[in-house]
Design an enzyme around this catalytic site. Structure first.
Site, PDB file in Angstrom:
ATOM      1  N   SER A 102       0.827  -1.201   0.000  1.00  0.00           N
ATOM      2  CA  SER A 102       0.000   0.000   0.000  1.00  0.00           C
ATOM      3  C   SER A 102       0.864   1.254   0.000  1.00  0.00           C
ATOM      4  O   SER A 102       0.398   2.336  -0.358  1.00  0.00           O
ATOM      5  CB  SER A 102      -0.931   0.004   1.217  1.00  0.00           C
ATOM      6  OG  SER A 102      -0.177  -0.066   2.418  1.00  0.00           O
ATOM      7  N   PHE A 104       5.246   2.247  -0.596  1.00  0.00           N
ATOM      8  CA  PHE A 104       6.604   1.755  -0.830  1.00  0.00           C
ATOM      9  C   PHE A 104       7.670   2.589  -0.125  1.00  0.00           C
ATOM     10  O   PHE A 104       8.851   2.305  -0.249  1.00  0.00           O
ATOM     11  CB  PHE A 104       6.901   1.720  -2.334  1.00  0.00           C
ATOM     12  CG  PHE A 104       6.276   0.551  -3.027  1.00  0.00           C
ATOM     13  CD1 PHE A 104       6.915  -0.668  -3.073  1.00  0.00           C
ATOM     14  CD2 PHE A 104       5.040   0.673  -3.621  1.00  0.00           C
ATOM     15  CE1 PHE A 104       6.343  -1.759  -3.702  1.00  0.00           C
ATOM     16  CE2 PHE A 104       4.441  -0.400  -4.256  1.00  0.00           C
ATOM     17  CZ  PHE A 104       5.103  -1.635  -4.298  1.00  0.00           C
ATOM     18  N   HIS A 136      -4.371  13.376   2.630  1.00  0.00           N
ATOM     19  CA  HIS A 136      -3.778  13.287   1.301  1.00  0.00           C
ATOM     20  C   HIS A 136      -4.260  14.431   0.425  1.00  0.00           C
ATOM     21  O   HIS A 136      -5.175  15.161   0.785  1.00  0.00           O
ATOM     22  CB  HIS A 136      -4.132  11.946   0.634  1.00  0.00           C
ATOM     23  CG  HIS A 136      -3.323  10.789   1.146  1.00  0.00           C
ATOM     24  ND1 HIS A 136      -3.689  10.079   2.263  1.00  0.00           N
ATOM     25  CD2 HIS A 136      -2.169  10.228   0.699  1.00  0.00           C
ATOM     26  CE1 HIS A 136      -2.803   9.129   2.485  1.00  0.00           C
ATOM     27  NE2 HIS A 136      -1.869   9.198   1.549  1.00  0.00           N
ATOM     28  N   LYS A 140      -6.808  12.372  -4.550  1.00  0.00           N
ATOM     29  CA  LYS A 140      -6.975  11.002  -4.079  1.00  0.00           C
ATOM     30  C   LYS A 140      -8.442  10.779  -3.715  1.00  0.00           C
ATOM     31  O   LYS A 140      -8.960  11.407  -2.790  1.00  0.00           O
ATOM     32  CB  LYS A 140      -6.076  10.725  -2.865  1.00  0.00           C
ATOM     33  CG  LYS A 140      -6.112   9.272  -2.396  1.00  0.00           C
ATOM     34  CD  LYS A 140      -5.067   9.036  -1.309  1.00  0.00           C
ATOM     35  CE  LYS A 140      -5.061   7.591  -0.842  1.00  0.00           C
ATOM     36  NZ  LYS A 140      -4.747   6.644  -1.930  1.00  0.00           N
TER      37      LYS A 140
END
Length: 238
Positions: A102, A104, A136, A140
């Site tokens: 979900s 990195f 966010h 998004k």
């Protein structure tokens, strides 16, 4: 290493820059207007495809890559509930490889490990109620974020007094997750343990998407030499 990119938005372009700077070759770039290139010789030659698209497109992209036995690294969220069992079967029984996370970011991987360890400690102190908040950028659309869900699962594994998570809940048995959408925020995740006496807070605040892009390339380097259903905990042993 030969890398194919699936999705060529802001993340795809940043991944491209970092991959090239680390000495890798971008052999194929697939976006919404050239889906036929999944069947091209260039795509088939890739050691790994890195996929960052939309939740509704991710599963189909996996199937197109798996058709040619191209390994996939993906950061797309929102497909697990409907297609998780199929992908798990393909990777554990049919020889396909997917590295999915979900998030990195190396920092988020460390934050996730701290989150689980703190939850183990706080399980002994029921006077603290736990809640989460994620912020966010306005582009998004899904919520809560995949990272927030992963963090919530890490808490639920270790906090006996919580039976699940939910948004906008007042149920004391559920872990509340709030979401905020504003500006161009790359991603902020906060976990709070609140009591009458005090509050304990841990936060990860991403300055940009660069950490996510670097982590995706590192995951591709790891995936080249590994098989099956992989994730961050396989790459980083905390």
């Amino acid at each position: 290493m030969k890398i194919a990119l699936i999705g060529y938005g802001k993340m795809g372009k940043m991944i491209e820059q970092i991959a090239i700077s680390r000495g890798h070759d971008i052999v194929s770039i697939i976006d919404i207007d050239n889906q036929e290139d999944f069947d091209s010789e260039a795509f088939k030659s890739a050691d790994v495809a890195i996929e960052f698209t939309a939740p509704q497109a991710a599963y189909g992209n996996y199937l197109r890559a798996f058709k040619h036995h191209v390994k996939v690294v993906s950061g797309s969220t929102g497909w697990m509930k409907e297609h998780g069992d199929d992908v798990r079967r393909m990777c554990t029984q049919e020889g396909q490889t997917l590295f999915w996370a979900s998030n990195f970011s190396i920092g988020v991987a460390i934050f996730s490990a701290v989150n689980k360890y703190l939850a183990k400690i706080m399980n002994q102190f029921p006077q603290y109620d736990v809640e989460m908040e994620e912020t966010h950028h306005v582009h998004k659309l899904d919520h809560p974020s995949g990272t927030a869900i992963t963090l919530a699962e890490g808490i639920l594994e270790n906090i006996d007094r919580k039976s699940g998570w939910a948004e906008d809940t007042t149920d004391p048995q559920l872990l509340r997750i709030d979401h905020i959408r504003r500006g161009e925020v790359a991603g902020i995740h906060t976990v709070r343990y609140d009591s009458e006496a005090d509050i304990i807070t841990i936060t990860h605040d991403a300055h940009s998407r660069q950490g996510f892009a670097l982590g995706a390339v590192l995951a591709a380097e790891y995936t080249k030499d590994h098989e099956g259903l992989l994730t961050i905990s396989d790459m980083f042993k905390f």
